[in-house]
Design a protein around this motif. Structure first.
Motif, PDB file in Angstrom:
ATOM      1  N   PRO A   6       0.797  -1.219   0.000  1.00 49.08           N
ATOM      2  CA  PRO A   6       0.000   0.000   0.000  1.00 49.08           C
ATOM      3  C   PRO A   6       0.837   1.280   0.000  1.00 49.08           C
ATOM      4  N   SER A   7       2.127   1.160   0.345  1.00 52.16           N
ATOM      5  CA  SER A   7       2.970   2.363   0.405  1.00 52.16           C
ATOM      6  C   SER A   7       4.427   1.984   0.143  1.00 52.16           C
ATOM      7  N   LEU A   8       5.205   2.991  -0.202  1.00 52.90           N
ATOM      8  CA  LEU A   8       6.631   2.779  -0.401  1.00 52.90           C
ATOM      9  C   LEU A   8       7.285   2.358   0.909  1.00 52.90           C
ATOM     10  N   ALA A   9       6.837   2.918   2.015  1.00 51.79           N
ATOM     11  CA  ALA A   9       7.394   2.564   3.322  1.00 51.79           C
ATOM     12  C   ALA A   9       7.174   1.078   3.630  1.00 51.79           C
ATOM     13  N   GLN A  46       1.604   0.927  -4.280  1.00 52.87           N
ATOM     14  CA  GLN A  46       0.557   1.944  -4.435  1.00 52.87           C
ATOM     15  C   GLN A  46      -0.137   1.803  -5.794  1.00 52.87           C
ATOM     16  N   ASP A  47      -0.484   0.570  -6.138  1.00 49.71           N
ATOM     17  CA  ASP A  47      -1.177   0.227  -7.386  1.00 49.71           C
ATOM     18  C   ASP A  47      -0.374   0.539  -8.645  1.00 49.71           C
ATOM     19  N   GLU A  48       0.935   0.755  -8.503  1.00 52.50           N
ATOM     20  CA  GLU A  48       1.812   1.000  -9.643  1.00 52.50           C
ATOM     21  C   GLU A  48       2.723  -0.202  -9.821  1.00 52.50           C
ATOM     22  N   LYS A  49       2.748  -0.745 -11.043  1.00 54.04           N
ATOM     23  CA  LYS A  49       3.585  -1.912 -11.304  1.00 54.04           C
ATOM     24  C   LYS A  49       5.055  -1.503 -11.277  1.00 54.04           C
ATOM     25  N   TRP A  50       5.806  -2.150 -10.385  1.00 55.60           N
ATOM     26  CA  TRP A  50       7.230  -1.869 -10.263  1.00 55.60           C
ATOM     27  C   TRP A  50       8.072  -2.800 -11.113  1.00 55.60           C
ATOM     28  N   GLY A  51       7.563  -3.939 -11.481  1.00 57.41           N
ATOM     29  CA  GLY A  51       8.312  -4.870 -12.308  1.00 57.41           C
ATOM     30  C   GLY A  51       8.184  -6.295 -11.816  1.00 57.41           C
ATOM     31  N   ARG A  52       9.024  -7.148 -12.412  1.00 55.55           N
ATOM     32  CA  ARG A  52       9.006  -8.575 -12.089  1.00 55.55           C
ATOM     33  C   ARG A  52      10.389  -9.000 -11.610  1.00 55.55           C
TER      34      ARG A  52
END
Length: 92
Positions: A6-9, A46-52
């Motif tokens: 849900p968050s970067l933290a 945060q609902d953003e795809k960071w990768g695999r």
């Protein structure tokens, strides 16, 4: 498998730059994965795809003492990640 934070933290709290000399994720004990069996993860923050990333569970402490030296959880060692994920990890 998909990991959603849900968050970067919250993401930063599971990412370990040096756990037993390895980089990877220390997930809570609720995750039950067989050691030594590679797993592909898709990471969303945060609902953003960071990768695999391809990970390998190499350590588990689900029921033992929860100390700084032996935290409870399962550790997934990073084997490789796509370029997008690598950039994000370097930015932490």
């Amino acid at each position: 498998m998909r990991l959603t934070f849900p968050s970067l933290a919250k993401f930063a709290s599971v990412w370990q730059e040096d756990f037993l000399g390895q980089q990877g994720f220390l997930l809570p004990p609720k995750y039950d994965m067989p050691l030594g069996q590679e797993v592909d993860l898709e990471v969303l923050v945060q609902d953003e795809k960071w990768g695999r990333a391809r990970m390998l569970p190499i350590w588990s402490n689900r029921y033992g003492p929860n100390t700084e030296a032996t935290p409870q959880g399962v550790f997934l060692r990073l084997i490789r990640a796509d370029d997008a994920m690598e950039r994000r990890l370097r930015g932490l």
